[in-house]
Design an enzyme around this catalytic site. Structure first.
Site, short mmCIF file in Angstrom:
data_model
loop_
_atom_site.label_atom_id
_atom_site.label_comp_id
_atom_site.label_asym_id
_atom_site.label_seq_id
_atom_site.Cartn_x
_atom_site.Cartn_y
_atom_site.Cartn_z
CB CYS A 1 -25.50 -18.38 26.40
SG CYS A 1 -26.56 -19.81 26.56
CG HIS B 1 -23.00 -18.13 29.45
ND1 HIS B 1 -24.17 -18.01 30.16
CD2 HIS B 1 -23.10 -19.29 28.75
CE1 HIS B 1 -24.93 -19.06 29.91
NE2 HIS B 1 -24.32 -19.85 29.06
CG ASN C 1 -26.65 -22.19 30.79
OD1 ASN C 1 -27.03 -21.04 30.59
ND2 ASN C 1 -26.07 -22.93 29.86
#
Ligand code: UT7
Length: 324
Positions: free
Chosen positions: A112, A251, A281
Site C-alpha cells: 500500500c 492510503h 482498500n
C-alpha cells in the site's frame, strides 16, 4: 530549475460493484459492521481483467488526455502487490501493450506504500537520467488473493488502478519538496498475501499462492502511530509546518485510521479526502485513484501543498510533500 510536473492523472476500476450486503451471502458479516468499522460501502471487483489490463487502461487514458505519444515515454513503473506473474513484470506487459518502445519498465512491490515509493523512484530516475517522461501507475487485482469466506480480510479489499504522467519542466519550486520512506521488515508477517513455499523435495511441485492474512489490530496501531510521524518528518524536510499542508491524501485502508491520523496531526478532517466508501482498500492503486478523484473534483489548485502517504505491507510507510 529543471524539475518534475504531473501532467495528467487517470484511474480505471472494473465495472462490477459488490456491496456490503452482497458479501453477507458469502460470510457472516453485515453492512453495519463493515461501514462502522471501516467506512467501506462497496468495492469494484474484476471479472477476468488482470492487473496489467487495468494498468494498460490507465496508461491509455493518460496518453489520450495529455496528448503524449507512447514513444515519448522513457520510464514505466507499475506499483503492485498483485502482479499478473512473477515474470514478466506487469510493467513490461503494459509497455508492450501501449507500444511504448523507448520506455524501460519494471514493477515496484511495496504494497500500500507502493505508489508513493514509485513516485519517489521515478523522480530520482528522471532527474538523474536523460529521460524526461514517465508513467507511474498503481494497479491491483486483490480479489484474486482474497479468501472470499474469510470475513476478517475479504470485506476490506477491492480492485482498481490509477496513475500519473510525469514530465520534466522548468519551475520555481520542486514537485517533491520532501519525502520520507521507511520499511519495518521486522513486522513483515503482519500482512501476508501470495506467499509461496519452496518445498523440501526434489523435483519440486509448482507452488500455489496463499490468500490474505493480516494482524488487523497491530496494523491499525502501526498506521495511526507511524503515518503522523512520517508526515512530520517529510514536512520538516520540505521546510514547512504541517498546518501549511492543504490536503492529506492518505492510503484508503480504513476511514477510522484516517480520522485518527487527522486527530493526531491536529488538522481538520476536511483536509483528508475520502473515497474508501466506493473502492475499499485497493493497496497501491488507492493513492492515484484518490489523487485523480481530487483533481477531477477541482480541489487541487496551482500553488497548493499536498501530503501523500501510503502505509501497509512490509510493513512500510511513505510520505511525499508535493507542490502543485
Ligand atoms: O492496507 C494495508 C493496511 N491495512 C490496514 O491499515 C488495516 C488496519 N486494521 C483495521 O483497519 C482493522 O483492524 C480492521 C478493520 C481490519 C478490523 O477492525 P477491528 O475493529 O480491529 O476489529 P477486530 O479484528 O478486533 O474484530 C472485532 C470483532 C471480532 O469479534 P469478537 O472477537 O469481538 O467477537 C471479529 O471476529 O469483529 C469481528 N469481525 C467481524 N464481524 C463482522 C471481524 N471481521 C468481521 C466482519 N464482519 N467482516
Amino acid at each position: 530549475m529543471q524539475d518534475l510536473k504531473i501532467v495528467g492523472t487517470a484511474a480505471y476500476v472494473p465495472p462490477l460493484t459488490v456491496s456490503n450486503d452482497d458479501l453477507t451471502t458469502l460470510m457472516d458479516t453485515s453492512d453495519e459492521w463493515i461501514t462502522s468499522r471501516t467506512g467501506i460501502r462497496q468495492r469494484h471487483i474484476s471479472q477476468g481483467e488482470n492487473t496489467s489490463e487495468l494498468a494498460v487502461k490507465v496508461g491509455q487514458k493518460l496518453l489520450a488526455q495529455t496528448g503524449y505519444s507512447a514513444d515519448q515515454i522513457d520510464l514505466i513503473i507499475v506499483a503492485t502487490m498483485s502482479p499478473d506473474a512473477y515474470t514478466p513484470s506487469t510493467a513490461a506487459i503494459v509497455q508492450g501493450k501501449l507500444g511504448a518502445a523507448n520506455a524501460v519498465a519494471f514493477d515496484l512491490s511495496a504494497a500500500c506504500s507502493g505508489f508513493v515509493f514509485a513516485l519517489e523512484t521515478a523522480k530520482n530516475i528522471l532527474k538523474a537520467s536523460a529521460g524526461t517522461t514517465a508513467l507511474v501507475i498503481g494497479a491491483e487485482v486483490l480479489s484474486k488473493l482474497v479468501d472470499w469466506h474469510d470475513r476478517s480480510t475479504a470485506v476490506l479489499f477491492g480492485d482498481g488502478a490509477g496513475g500519473v504522467l510525469l514530465t520534466t519542466e522548468e519551475r520555481a519550486t520542486p514537485l517533491v519538496a520532501g519525502s520520507d520512506l521507511r520499511t519495518m521488515g521486522q513486522l513483515n508477517d503482519k500482512i501476508v498475501a501470495g506467499a509461496t513455499t519452496s518445498g523440501t523435495s526434489f523435483p519440486k511441485q509448482v507452488t500455489g499462492l496463499t490468500s490474505f492474512t493480516m494482524a488487523g489490530r497491530d496494523v491499525y496501531k502501526f498506521a495511526t502511530n507511524e503515518v503522523p510521524k512520517s508526515i512530520h518528518r517529510a514536512a520538516q524536510k520540505a521546510g514547512i509546518e504541517v498546518e501549511q499542508i492543504d490536503y492529506f491524501l492518505l492510503h484508503q485502508a480504513n476511514a477510522r485510521i484516517i480520522k485518527q491520523i487527522a486527530k493526531r496531526l491536529a488538522q481538520p478532517l476536511a483536509k483528508f479526502p475520502l473515497n474508501i466508501d466506493e473502492y475499499g482498500n485497493t493497496a497501491a492503486a488507492s493513492e492515484p485513484i484518490l489523487l485523480n478523484d481530487v483533481v477531477n473534483a477541482g480541489k487541487l489548485k496551482p500553488g497548493m501543498t499536498v501530503a501523500m502517504s501510503g502505509f501497509g505491507g512490509g510493513l512500510s510507510v511513505g510520505t511525499l510533500i508535493l507542490n502543485f
